[in-house]
Design an enzyme around this catalytic site. Structure first.
Site, PDB file in Angstrom:
ATOM      1  N   GLU A  51     -25.468  27.873 -21.274  1.00 17.96           N
ATOM      2  CA  GLU A  51     -24.254  27.962 -20.473  1.00 17.96           C
ATOM      3  C   GLU A  51     -24.249  26.860 -19.419  1.00 17.96           C
ATOM      4  OE1 GLU A  51     -24.676  32.841 -20.793  1.00 17.96           O
ATOM      5  OE2 GLU A  51     -24.241  31.913 -18.836  1.00 17.96           O
ATOM      6  N   ASP A  83     -21.285  24.142 -10.561  1.00 14.84           N
ATOM      7  CA  ASP A  83     -21.637  23.813  -9.178  1.00 14.84           C
ATOM      8  C   ASP A  83     -20.586  24.438  -8.268  1.00 14.84           C
ATOM      9  OD1 ASP A  83     -22.267  20.740  -7.305  1.00 14.84           O
ATOM     10  OD2 ASP A  83     -22.997  22.772  -7.061  1.00 14.84           O
ATOM     11  N   TYR A 110     -20.472  35.375 -16.006  1.00 17.43           N
ATOM     12  CA  TYR A 110     -21.552  35.060 -16.934  1.00 17.43           C
ATOM     13  C   TYR A 110     -22.648  36.120 -16.991  1.00 17.43           C
ATOM     14  CZ  TYR A 110     -23.316  33.313 -12.433  1.00 17.43           C
ATOM     15  OH  TYR A 110     -23.672  33.181 -11.118  1.00 17.43           O
ATOM     16  N   CYS A 149     -15.533 -19.945  -4.303  1.00 19.98           N
ATOM     17  CA  CYS A 149     -15.015 -21.323  -4.296  1.00 19.98           C
ATOM     18  C   CYS A 149     -14.480 -21.752  -2.943  1.00 19.98           C
ATOM     19  CB  CYS A 149     -13.936 -21.485  -5.363  1.00 19.98           C
ATOM     20  SG  CYS A 149     -12.392 -20.607  -5.003  1.00 19.98           S
ATOM     21  N   CYS A 195      -8.388 -14.413  -4.672  1.00 21.70           N
ATOM     22  CA  CYS A 195      -8.587 -15.852  -4.690  1.00 21.70           C
ATOM     23  C   CYS A 195      -7.503 -16.454  -5.573  1.00 21.70           C
ATOM     24  CB  CYS A 195      -9.967 -16.190  -5.242  1.00 21.70           C
ATOM     25  SG  CYS A 195     -10.193 -17.954  -5.564  1.00 21.70           S
TER      26      CYS A 195
END
Length: 689
Positions: free
Chosen positions: A118, A122, A229, A415, A430
């Site tokens: 399973e 979190d 669960y 550059c 740039c």
């Protein structure tokens, strides 16, 4: 408010509305099969609220209207768990997981043991108590013995059934996890930011904070979900034989269960499940930090028993950490293929997400300002799988007094050209184009990449050598390089040089889609390049369309700008502008001509006649399929259909393989039909003459 008693019609209507709303919640959160739209649900809820307001006697404790409301509390009362909410032991690598399996097999004297695998969510663990089918109490885990009463807050979760189905026990407690999905978390933070309020660091903190709001009306506004669960205390219920059967029973009672749960046959299957889930982790709609393995046989669990704090029959096999704290040493600026100058964090190296990270993206100045990042800060770094590490947040209370403010450079770091800034001063670019060595390097690397010209053996280091030696200044120059020239470079032998010349010769024969992608036109990805090739068939047709559309760039109305390019499926006004601007540039036109002079060629694309069986139908392809995406797209276009890159309300079908991510979620939200491989083949067969 009426003081009269409700008549039979009002009573029947209220009961019908409660049933419709409860069934809709069950279909959405438990069956993952929405039956009505959000707007329809809200309309039914308002009807029920109106009835209960007129006739308060119709209001029941398990009415869907009772999810939101109640007065604010000044504290959370303690709740003593009838059965302890135990922790799990952890495994942090394969050896520890194998050792757990060995102990289980030895304890049961079996050669192999099936487990329920399973995803380890979190979120925040909760205990839910039902009496005679009705939800009466919810509590946090607390210290495992005593939690906090958060019943009023939990009642606001639409995924939590207020009344169980299918003849539940007289008293039952179930354990689950409350979490906040990624989409909801992003929406919440956007709302917080718009109000000028503090944003949350991660979904777990946001979920935990929501459940501990003293006012349940605030909790109700947070996008929380629940999966159950495990079983806690229960009266009058004979346990099934396995965890799998218990989860099935949870579903029948109307409780939401994670659809990613799976029974695995022993340790090899268990490891395969772990690797598969870890690969999908970044695409999942919610955070997980590992896999929980439980002996599936419930009688075998009793035989194995429990330790003081954790059962012997379960373990949490954790994924490598995705977040870690480290120090921001400096910020450097890199120049990308399109000239965008991007800040990159230089960090004290830290192990996170399975790798040592010393650099991380800072995205742009707007993100730096929003997160209040300074040089010298202690920062939280996030890395998920192959995702580029990013600085997610700052530990502000550890900021040193001399922390430095970050600003965009005035000149290109590669550059030294004076940079151009966007109107909001967030992005600097740039302007030197291929005259900037950093842009040239990135453009050439893109040109030779696998999805573009696919030139094997021409990689980052070799391209840099060619630039440093002044041998290439644009893509066409690659095809002028000889074996003798390559052999003069460092660490380049005769055979290696010959192989690269062979690869360059092979790459001269390409496709129009690969060429368009390889040119590196801003905002033109692989799928858009393919769509342009399908629509126009020939480069000359695309160039003529761009020439015509260039005359419409200053049209008074947006809808009148770039009509020929915007007639292409999946090409909007911004992409149309990018393509027209690119092909209207004389230097870009000359660059394409030099590629053709160098021998790069491609066949014309057969433009669909529009009379095929799938004519007028738009398809999006996502996930891993038995055939390559190019092959699947070819099947669709051969039947007259169009393949586009993104899901919208105009999409007719999403062809989804394994590990389908955000496109699948968007298709489901927009009610776009989703075809797996078998259904796709069936559609093609049905469309065949």
């Amino acid at each position: 408010m009426s003081a009269g008693a409700p008549d039979d019609a009002a009573t029947a209507r209220a009961a019908a509305l409660r049933r419709q709303l409860t069934d809709a919640e069950h279909a959405y959160y438990v069956l993952d099969d929405p039956q009505i739209s959000d707007a329809e649900y809200d309309a039914l809820l308002r009807q029920l609220q109106a009835l209960e307001t007129e006739f308060p006697a119709l209001q029941t404790p398990d009415s869907p209207t009772q999810r939101v409301g109640g007065s604010a509390s000044s504290a959370f009362a303690p709740v003593q768990h009838r059965l302890p909410m135990r922790s799990l032991n952890n495994a942090f690598d394969e050896a520890e997981f194998l050792a757990f399996d060995r102990r289980v097999r030895e304890g049961l004297d079996r050669a192999a043991v099936p487990y329920m695998a399973e995803p380890k969510l979190d979120g925040l663990a909760v205990n839910l108590r039902y009496e005679h089918g009705q939800f009466v109490q919810g509590a946090t885990r607390g210290d495992g013995q005593t939690g906090e009463d958060i019943t009023a807050n939990l009642r606001t979760l639409r995924s939590l059934p207020l009344r169980l189905r299918d003849a539940p026990p007289s008293m039952i407690e179930v354990r689950g996890e409350v979490f906040m999905p990624h989409a909801g978390f992003a929406r919440l933070n956007a709302e917080q930011s718009a109000r000028g309020e503090k944003t949350f660091v991660n979904p777990r903190n946001a979920a935990a904070g929501a459940l501990r709001q003293l006012d349940p009306r605030l909790t109700a506004r947070r996008p929380l979900q629940l999966y159950v669960y495990a079983l806690g205390a229960v009266d009058g219920y004979a346990l099934p034989a396995t965890q799998q059967a218990l989860l099935d029973q949870f579903r029948r009672w109307g409780l939401p269960v994670n659809p990613l749960n799976a029974r695995v046959e022993g340790v090899d299957d268990g490891l395969a499940y772990y690797q598969k889930l870890m690969a999908q982790r970044a695409e999942l709609p919610f955070d997980i930090d590992g896999v929980v393995y439980k002996v599936d046989d419930l009688a075998a669990r009793d035989e194995l028993g429990e330790l003081a704090r954790a059962p012997r029959w379960a373990i949490a096999f954790k994924f490598p950490a995705e977040e870690a704290q480290t120090k921001l040493l400096d910020v450097e600026f890199q120049v990308g293929r399109t000239g965008a100058i991007t800040p990159v964090a230089r960090l004290v190296p830290v192990f996170v997400g399975g790798a040592t990270v010393s650099n991380a993206t800072l995205h742009n100045l707007d993100e730096i300002r929003r997160k209040d990042i300074h040089i010298g800060d202690t920062v939280i770094v996030r890395r998920a799988g192959d995702v580029i590490p990013e600085v997610k947040a700052v530990v502000v209370d550890q900021r040193p007094p001399d922390a430095g403010v970050i600003d965009l450079p005035q000149h290109c770091p590669a550059c030294h050209a004076e940079v151009e800034r966007s109107d909001d001063a967030v992005v600097a670019r740039c302007p030197a184009g291929l005259g900037c060595p950093a842009q040239l390097h990135a453009a050439l690397l893109h040109f030779v990449s696998r999805r573009a010209l696919d030139i094997e053996g021409i990689g980052e280091k070799l391209i840099q050598q060619l630039i440093d030696e002044g041998l290439v200044a644009e893509p066409a120059d690659l095809f002028a390089v000889t074996a003798e020239t390559l052999m003069r470079l460092e660490r380049m032998g005769e055979k290696s040089a010959a192989n690269r010349i062979t690869a360059l010769a092979k790459a001269k024969h390409t496709t129009l889609a690969r060429l368009l992608y390889g040119l590196g036109i801003r905002d033109v990805g692989e799928r858009t390049a393919d769509t342009l090739a399908q629509h126009f068939g020939r480069l000359e047709a695309l160039q003529r369309a761009c020439e015509a559309d260039a005359q419409t760039a200053d049209a008074e109305k947006d809808k009148d700008r770039y009509p020929q390019l915007r007639a292409v499926a999946d090409v909007g006004p911004e992409v149309a502008r990018r393509v027209v601007d690119w092909f209207s540039d004389p230097h870009k036109q000359a660059m394409v001509a030099r590629l053709q002079t160098a021998g790069v060629h491609w066949p014309d694309v057969a433009v669909a006649s529009g009379d095929g069986p799938l004519s007028g139908q738009r398809f999006v392809i996502t996930g891993t399929l038995p055939e390559s995406r190019d092959a699947v797209a070819a099947r669709i276009t051969a039947a007259g259909g169009q393949v586009v890159g993104s899901v919208s309300a105009k999409t007719d079908y999403l062809v989804a393989g394994e590990a389908a991510g955000s496109k699948l979620a968007k298709a489901e939200k927009l009610d776009v039909p989703v075809l797996d491989w078998a259904a796709f083949l069936k559609l093609l067969d049905a469309s065949s003459p």
